[in-house]
Enzyme design. Structure first.
Site, PDB file in Angstrom:
ATOM      1  N   THR A  87       0.874  -1.182   0.000  1.00  0.00           N
ATOM      2  CA  THR A  87       0.000   0.000   0.000  1.00  0.00           C
ATOM      3  C   THR A  87       0.911   1.231   0.000  1.00  0.00           C
ATOM      4  O   THR A  87       1.045   1.909   1.007  1.00  0.00           O
ATOM      5  CB  THR A  87      -0.920   0.021   1.242  1.00  0.00           C
ATOM      6  OG1 THR A  87      -0.106  -0.150   2.422  1.00  0.00           O
ATOM      7  CG2 THR A  87      -1.949  -1.070   1.207  1.00  0.00           C
ATOM      8  N   THR A 123      -0.854  -2.858   5.367  1.00  0.00           N
ATOM      9  CA  THR A 123      -1.126  -1.681   6.212  1.00  0.00           C
ATOM     10  C   THR A 123      -2.138  -0.802   5.495  1.00  0.00           C
ATOM     11  O   THR A 123      -1.867  -0.323   4.394  1.00  0.00           O
ATOM     12  CB  THR A 123       0.186  -0.909   6.445  1.00  0.00           C
ATOM     13  OG1 THR A 123       1.126  -1.810   7.012  1.00  0.00           O
ATOM     14  CG2 THR A 123      -0.021   0.275   7.373  1.00  0.00           C
ATOM     15  N   GLU A 153       0.987  -6.994  10.402  1.00  0.00           N
ATOM     16  CA  GLU A 153       2.334  -7.512  10.674  1.00  0.00           C
ATOM     17  C   GLU A 153       3.215  -6.363  11.130  1.00  0.00           C
ATOM     18  O   GLU A 153       2.948  -5.208  10.796  1.00  0.00           O
ATOM     19  CB  GLU A 153       2.910  -8.204   9.440  1.00  0.00           C
ATOM     20  CG  GLU A 153       2.925  -7.342   8.172  1.00  0.00           C
ATOM     21  CD  GLU A 153       3.942  -6.246   8.165  1.00  0.00           C
ATOM     22  OE1 GLU A 153       5.001  -6.449   8.787  1.00  0.00           O
ATOM     23  OE2 GLU A 153       3.688  -5.178   7.573  1.00  0.00           O
ATOM     24  N   LEU A 155       6.769  -6.742  10.940  1.00  0.00           N
ATOM     25  CA  LEU A 155       8.144  -7.193  10.679  1.00  0.00           C
ATOM     26  C   LEU A 155       9.035  -6.076  10.166  1.00  0.00           C
ATOM     27  O   LEU A 155       8.603  -5.179   9.450  1.00  0.00           O
ATOM     28  CB  LEU A 155       8.171  -8.413   9.767  1.00  0.00           C
ATOM     29  CG  LEU A 155       7.612  -8.376   8.364  1.00  0.00           C
ATOM     30  CD1 LEU A 155       8.621  -7.819   7.392  1.00  0.00           C
ATOM     31  CD2 LEU A 155       7.239  -9.796   7.954  1.00  0.00           C
ATOM     32  N   ARG A 156      10.286  -6.189  10.584  1.00  0.00           N
ATOM     33  CA  ARG A 156      11.307  -5.232  10.159  1.00  0.00           C
ATOM     34  C   ARG A 156      12.128  -5.883   9.064  1.00  0.00           C
ATOM     35  O   ARG A 156      12.493  -7.058   9.194  1.00  0.00           O
ATOM     36  CB  ARG A 156      12.262  -4.916  11.326  1.00  0.00           C
ATOM     37  CG  ARG A 156      11.616  -4.301  12.528  1.00  0.00           C
ATOM     38  CD  ARG A 156      12.499  -4.513  13.753  1.00  0.00           C
ATOM     39  NE  ARG A 156      12.656  -5.925  14.058  1.00  0.00           N
ATOM     40  CZ  ARG A 156      13.539  -6.423  14.927  1.00  0.00           C
ATOM     41  NH1 ARG A 156      14.367  -5.623  15.558  1.00  0.00           N
ATOM     42  NH2 ARG A 156      13.600  -7.718  15.154  1.00  0.00           N
ATOM     43  N   GLY A 258      20.528  10.662  13.876  1.00  0.00           N
ATOM     44  CA  GLY A 258      21.272  10.659  12.617  1.00  0.00           C
ATOM     45  C   GLY A 258      20.442  11.195  11.478  1.00  0.00           C
ATOM     46  O   GLY A 258      19.639  12.120  11.655  1.00  0.00           O
ATOM     47  N   CYS A 265       7.976   1.953   4.790  1.00  0.00           N
ATOM     48  CA  CYS A 265       6.891   1.937   5.789  1.00  0.00           C
ATOM     49  C   CYS A 265       6.735   3.248   6.553  1.00  0.00           C
ATOM     50  O   CYS A 265       5.728   3.926   6.415  1.00  0.00           O
ATOM     51  CB  CYS A 265       7.126   0.801   6.780  1.00  0.00           C
ATOM     52  SG  CYS A 265       6.913  -0.806   6.012  1.00  0.00           S
TER      53      CYS A 265
HETATM   54  C1  UDX Z   1       9.347  -0.506  10.261  1.00  0.00           C
HETATM   55  C2  UDX Z   1       8.872  -0.983  11.641  1.00  0.00           C
HETATM   56  O1  UDX Z   1       9.976  -1.053  12.542  1.00  0.00           O
HETATM   57  C3  UDX Z   1       8.199  -2.342  11.516  1.00  0.00           C
HETATM   58  O2  UDX Z   1       7.707  -2.759  12.776  1.00  0.00           O
HETATM   59  C4  UDX Z   1       7.068  -2.231  10.503  1.00  0.00           C
HETATM   60  O3  UDX Z   1       6.454  -3.480  10.322  1.00  0.00           O
HETATM   61  C5  UDX Z   1       7.586  -1.706   9.174  1.00  0.00           C
HETATM   62  O4  UDX Z   1       8.253  -0.473   9.367  1.00  0.00           O
HETATM   63  P1  UDX Z   1      11.453  -1.080   8.689  1.00  0.00           P
HETATM   64  O5  UDX Z   1      10.896  -0.089   7.709  1.00  0.00           O
HETATM   65  O6  UDX Z   1      11.920  -2.402   8.185  1.00  0.00           O
HETATM   66  O7  UDX Z   1      10.352  -1.417   9.815  1.00  0.00           O
HETATM   67  O8  UDX Z   1      12.682  -0.374   9.397  1.00  0.00           O
HETATM   68  P2  UDX Z   1      13.079   0.138  10.856  1.00  0.00           P
HETATM   69  O9  UDX Z   1      14.058  -0.785  11.438  1.00  0.00           O
HETATM   70  O10 UDX Z   1      11.892   0.495  11.636  1.00  0.00           O
HETATM   71  O11 UDX Z   1      13.862   1.485  10.465  1.00  0.00           O
HETATM   72  C6  UDX Z   1      13.171   2.543   9.802  1.00  0.00           C
HETATM   73  C7  UDX Z   1      14.087   3.687   9.529  1.00  0.00           C
HETATM   74  O12 UDX Z   1      14.376   4.387  10.735  1.00  0.00           O
HETATM   75  C8  UDX Z   1      15.449   3.354   8.917  1.00  0.00           C
HETATM   76  O13 UDX Z   1      15.730   4.274   7.900  1.00  0.00           O
HETATM   77  C9  UDX Z   1      16.407   3.483  10.084  1.00  0.00           C
HETATM   78  O14 UDX Z   1      17.706   3.814   9.646  1.00  0.00           O
HETATM   79  C10 UDX Z   1      15.777   4.608  10.868  1.00  0.00           C
HETATM   80  N1  UDX Z   1      16.079   4.618  12.314  1.00  0.00           N
HETATM   81  C11 UDX Z   1      15.688   3.571  13.107  1.00  0.00           C
HETATM   82  C12 UDX Z   1      16.735   5.706  12.879  1.00  0.00           C
HETATM   83  O15 UDX Z   1      17.090   6.659  12.185  1.00  0.00           O
HETATM   84  N2  UDX Z   1      16.981   5.709  14.228  1.00  0.00           N
HETATM   85  C13 UDX Z   1      16.610   4.687  15.037  1.00  0.00           C
HETATM   86  O16 UDX Z   1      16.861   4.783  16.252  1.00  0.00           O
HETATM   87  C14 UDX Z   1      15.945   3.587  14.452  1.00  0.00           C
END
Ligand code: UDX
Length: 438
Positions: A87, A123, A153, A155-156, A258, A265
């Site tokens: 989505t 989602t 879900e 999941l990461r 950062g 997502c």
């Molecule tokens: C996310 C959610 O964590 C997950 O539960 C959901 O199902 C889908 O969206 P994802 O997109 O795989 O998962 O990545 P995530 O690990 O959440 O990181 C997202 C972004 O945030 C990345 O660009 C990461 O670099 C950034 N990030 C994460 C930060 O800048 N700082 C942090 O402390 C954590």
């Protein structure tokens, strides 16, 4: 054992299909992309996801997993259908594009001529599930014998297998006790391993996902807002995050300052949430997400500004090495990648930008052919006036600065992820700068 189908075999669907086969179910995965299906059927994962290939191959070898492009086949082979299509953000709008959900529900409904359960995992904006349930009842030959459940879900990417087989919670949005019972049977091994189950209505199940992602995005933007303050007060955001994180109520996770969040997502989910809240007349309740988004985007602009500053105010002709293209480490996903956003902006300002990423090169090359690519971190840094560390792969974190001796033109590094060992780089004679730090 339940006969399941999984519709949509992207990051979520492919992992869910292989995960459900691992739990002992008979699974048919469907996608409209024939090439993707052929690769999965051959045991090849079309994207980078640790552990997934072994899981997929085990399912295929055990005869519990098969792939198709035919809805007819899926309807004949399965009694429960998981919808895992994407989505994405709508072009030219903040709202979610529900085209793939609508198409898959329509195609599936036409084939459902006996009692079945359709389980949404995509989602979606609040209110979607109730509408889709209506469509299934109207458009399926089996009518109201087709039920809907919503099972978001969490999941990461990079940990998708672990998050599928050992999730931290299961959420079942259901309309009947029988739907709940079927889901409990499907996930029985996970529930027996003490995974909490929250049984709720459709609207709450839909909201859990966007609320979770909004919270995570807010936490990241919170620490990045503090980084902005640190930059003007001379404080150190990494130490601030460490000190805050010792408070159990705050916690250290997702408090990493950062370049901010990207990916398929978090950015689109908070925007879709705001768009939906506006339609529902509750936009004020989520107005803070506009600022969360703005803080996040400002980090990218700040990184570009710092890079320009490091280059003495002029990007024209400067050679910039960019380490990282994926939106985060352990993924080859470049959707809304902060690293590539910074790389293309610097390139458009006249810098010669050379990018290297351990896994995302093919995707980056395809979407950003205007950038130059190198085969290694060291090759990207050849003759560089500045290195930008923009995705914190362990390969970059463990790299010994000594290997760049005589490779770069200037020993200058900007750590966009606050992940390198500043003392080590400085001890090797480098000018080390990071966002939100002295
Ligand atoms: C996310 C959610 O964590 C997950 O539960 C959901 O199902 C889908 O969206 P994802 O997109 O795989 O998962 O990545 P995530 O690990 O959440 O990181 C997202 C972004 O945030 C990345 O660009 C990461 O670099 C950034 N990030 C994460 C930060 O800048 N700082 C942090 O402390 C954590």
């Amino acid at each position: 054992m339940t006969r399941l189908s999984v519709i949509g075999t992207g990051y979520l669907g492919a992992t869910h299909a292989a995960g459900m086969a691992e739990l002992g179910h008979q699974v048919t995965g469907l996608d409209v992309d024939k090439e993707k299906i052929d690769r999965l059927q051959a045991g090849e994962v079309p994207f980078f996801e640790p552990e997934l290939e072994q899981l997929l191959q085990r399912g295929l070898a055990g005869g519990r997993l098969t792939f198709t492009t035919s809805y007819e086949e899926v309807a004949a082979n399965a009694d429960v259908h998981f919808v895992c299509v994407g989505t994405p953000q709508q072009y030219g709008s903040d709202a979610a594009d529900l085209r793939y959900v609508e198409e898959s529900i329509g195609s599936l409904a036409r084939e459902l001529d006996r009692p079945s359960l359709v389980v949404g995992k995509s989602t979606v904006p609040a209110g979607t599930a109730v509408r889709l349930a209506g469509r299934l009842h109207e458009e399926s030959p089996a009518g109201t014998d087709v039920e809907l459940a919503w099972n978001p879900e969490f999941l990461r990417e990079g940990y998708a297998v672990q998050d599928t087989l050992r999730p931290d919670r299961l959420v079942f949005g259901v309309d009947s006790a029988s739907a709940e019972q079927q889901l409990r049977e499907i996930y029985a091994p996970i529930i027996e391993a003490s995974c909490p189950v929250v049984v709720t209505d459709f609207a709450t199940a839909e909201l859990v996902k966007v609320a979770a992602n909004s919270f995570l995005a807010t936490k990241i933007s919170f620490i990045n807002a503090m980084a902005e303050v640190c930059e003007t007060t001379g404080a150190d955001v990494s130490m601030l995050a460490e000190a805050l994180g010792h408070d159990d109520r705050i916690g250290r996770r997702f408090l990493h300052p950062g370049l901010g969040f990207g990916g398929g997502c978090l950015p689109k989910d908070i925007r879709a949430f705001m768009a939906r809240a506006e339609e529902l007349g509750v936009v004020q309740a989520v107005a803070f997400l506009r600022e969360v988004d703005a803080i996040n985007m400002r980090r990218r602009a700040r990184t570009v500004d710092l890079a320009v500053e490091e280059l003495g105010g002029s990007t024209a002709g400067a050679h910039v090495a960019v380490w990282g293209a994926a939106f985060k480490p352990n993924s080859d996903d470049i959707r809304d990648s902060p690293a590539l956003d910074v790389a293309t902006t610097l390139q458009s300002r006249g810098a010669r930008v050379v990018v290297y990423d351990p896994e995302a090169m093919a995707n980056a090359r395809r979407s950003y052919p205007q950038l130059t690519y190198a085969d290694s971190a060291v090759a990207a840094a050849t003759e560089a006036d500045l290195i930008l560390h923009l995705t914190e792969w362990s390969e970059f974190r463990t790299l010994d600065p000594a290997v760049l001796e005589g490779v770069v033109r200037e020993r200058r590094i900007l750590d966009g992820r606050n992940a390198l060992d500043a003392d080590r780089w400085r001890a090797s004679g480098w000018s080390y700068r990071a966002l939100g730090r002295r």
